[in-house]
Design an enzyme around this catalytic site. Sequence first.
Site, PDB file in Angstrom:
ATOM      1  N   ASP A  53      36.472  36.032  31.589  1.00 11.34           N
ATOM      2  CA  ASP A  53      37.520  35.799  30.727  1.00 11.34           C
ATOM      3  C   ASP A  53      37.902  34.686  30.408  1.00 11.34           C
ATOM      4  O   ASP A  53      38.181  34.268  28.839  1.00 11.34           O
ATOM      5  CB  ASP A  53      38.234  36.635  30.506  1.00 11.34           C
ATOM      6  CG  ASP A  53      39.276  36.773  30.958  1.00 11.34           C
ATOM      7  OD1 ASP A  53      39.546  35.877  32.127  1.00 11.34           O
ATOM      8  OD2 ASP A  53      41.260  37.179  31.819  1.00 11.34           O
ATOM      9  N   SER A  54      37.378  33.385  30.854  1.00  6.58           N
ATOM     10  CA  SER A  54      37.645  32.319  30.396  1.00  6.58           C
ATOM     11  C   SER A  54      37.508  31.456  29.518  1.00  6.58           C
ATOM     12  O   SER A  54      37.415  30.502  29.208  1.00  6.58           O
ATOM     13  CB  SER A  54      38.101  31.048  31.750  1.00  6.58           C
ATOM     14  OG  SER A  54      37.017  30.858  32.076  1.00  6.58           O
ATOM     15  N   ASP A  92      33.664  39.833  34.814  1.00  6.61           N
ATOM     16  CA  ASP A  92      35.293  39.806  34.069  1.00  6.61           C
ATOM     17  C   ASP A  92      35.907  40.605  32.710  1.00  6.61           C
ATOM     18  O   ASP A  92      34.779  40.804  31.690  1.00  6.61           O
ATOM     19  CB  ASP A  92      35.459  38.486  32.982  1.00  6.61           C
ATOM     20  CG  ASP A  92      37.282  38.661  34.476  1.00  6.61           C
ATOM     21  OD1 ASP A  92      37.633  39.161  35.259  1.00  6.61           O
ATOM     22  OD2 ASP A  92      37.662  36.918  34.119  1.00  6.61           O
ATOM     23  N   LYS A 122      35.516  42.271  37.538  1.00  2.00           N
ATOM     24  CA  LYS A 122      36.385  41.333  38.026  1.00  2.00           C
ATOM     25  C   LYS A 122      37.699  42.046  37.117  1.00  2.00           C
ATOM     26  O   LYS A 122      36.980  42.226  36.026  1.00  2.00           O
ATOM     27  CB  LYS A 122      36.561  39.955  37.781  1.00  2.00           C
ATOM     28  CG  LYS A 122      38.491  39.540  39.301  1.00  2.00           C
ATOM     29  CD  LYS A 122      37.871  37.761  38.617  1.00  2.00           C
ATOM     30  CE  LYS A 122      38.088  36.846  38.087  1.00  2.00           C
ATOM     31  NZ  LYS A 122      39.282  37.851  37.382  1.00  2.00           N
ATOM     32  N   GLU A 124      41.772  41.772  37.336  1.00  2.08           N
ATOM     33  CA  GLU A 124      43.293  41.012  37.537  1.00  2.08           C
ATOM     34  C   GLU A 124      44.630  41.976  37.471  1.00  2.08           C
ATOM     35  O   GLU A 124      44.615  43.363  36.753  1.00  2.08           O
ATOM     36  CB  GLU A 124      43.722  39.903  36.435  1.00  2.08           C
ATOM     37  CG  GLU A 124      42.881  39.223  36.029  1.00  2.08           C
ATOM     38  CD  GLU A 124      42.798  37.931  34.785  1.00  2.08           C
ATOM     39  OE1 GLU A 124      44.531  38.002  34.292  1.00  2.08           O
ATOM     40  OE2 GLU A 124      42.704  36.915  34.859  1.00  2.08           O
ATOM     41  N   GLU A 191      44.933  33.032  43.648  1.00  2.46           N
ATOM     42  CA  GLU A 191      44.838  32.062  42.261  1.00  2.46           C
ATOM     43  C   GLU A 191      46.314  31.597  42.133  1.00  2.46           C
ATOM     44  O   GLU A 191      47.291  32.235  41.846  1.00  2.46           O
ATOM     45  CB  GLU A 191      44.554  32.510  40.690  1.00  2.46           C
ATOM     46  CG  GLU A 191      44.755  31.203  39.597  1.00  2.46           C
ATOM     47  CD  GLU A 191      44.217  31.495  37.871  1.00  2.46           C
ATOM     48  OE1 GLU A 191      43.253  32.210  38.085  1.00  2.46           O
ATOM     49  OE2 GLU A 191      44.338  30.694  37.170  1.00  2.46           O
TER      50      GLU A 191
HETATM   51  O1  KIV Z   1      38.634  34.139  33.739  1.00  2.00           O
HETATM   52  C1  KIV Z   1      37.992  32.751  35.084  1.00  2.00           C
HETATM   53  O2  KIV Z   1      37.767  31.623  34.696  1.00  2.00           O
HETATM   54  C2  KIV Z   1      38.814  33.375  36.041  1.00  2.00           C
HETATM   55  C3  KIV Z   1      38.460  32.448  37.491  1.00  2.00           C
HETATM   56  C4  KIV Z   1      39.591  31.353  37.169  1.00  2.00           C
HETATM   57  C5  KIV Z   1      38.553  33.260  38.448  1.00  2.00           C
HETATM   58  O3  KIV Z   1      39.217  34.660  36.685  1.00  2.00           O
END
Ligand code: KIV
Length: 294
Positions: A53-54, A92, A122, A124, A191
Amino acid sequence: MSSPPRSDRKPITLTKLAEMRALGEPIVMVTAYDHPSALVVEQAGVDVVLVGDSAANNVLGYENTVPVTTEELLMLAAAVRRGLRTPLLVGDLPFGSYEASDAQAIGTAHRFIKEAGCDAVKLEGGGAMAERARAIVRAGVPVMGHVGLTPQTATALGGYRAQGRTAERARQVLDDALALQEAGCFAIVFEAIPADVTDTIMAHMEVPIIGIGAGASTDGQVLVLHDLLGIHDGHKPKFVKRYADVKAEMVRGVTAYAEDVRTRTFPTAEHAYGIAPEELERLRAKLPPHRTAV
Ligand code: KIV
């Protein structure tokens, strides 16, 4: 569209990741958000690719990861899928797409598998999110957990800062990781956690742990592609090592192009198409005479 090059490397499976952990072979994970980057990371031979999600702040221009939508990430993930053959592809789950209920979490996870071709998702956080992870795993989708600094809820954590810096907070990280492991997550991202805390927690973990700013004792490492390649020159977290300065090279290239256009140095004959002289002659013969200026 170019396809990923064929290699003898076998596709990375969940079993392979568990084996790598058991053998002490470090797991390499990076983010990717588009097809050209997918081709790059495929060719570089990484093990796991995360459509993080980055993408929100790295390619979509948002301030942080909170606003990115499922639709936006699905489109990026599908593009990455088309460029990958061997790494495991993880999508994500964006903020707001899984927290409300198990049904919501399962629905979103299924979209990442069916519509974007991801191998896993993934999410969080621990606590109630471990229950969401359990529900998704039960619905047939492999889940990667993420503890420590969880950017989607950074405000509640006191901002983008290292987590687990007191005994109580470190214990919380351990409890979250254990809950995710017990819920059936096949791997967990740690993280921004002090290296000594990671070392202590690692003794309790049985699934592969992938670190980002969590020291060297994890089973693998993950970095954001744009951070490690220097595709942007914004804030660089302490845990990022830069391996290239791609933005400077891109600016150099576009500046040189602009200069060539302005000085009429580009294009030259080598960039132009030809036409047979007789065809050109026939064309000219068909044209009305030039108008002469008065
Ligand atoms: O979204 C992302 O890039 C992440 C990584 C930092 C693991 O969750």
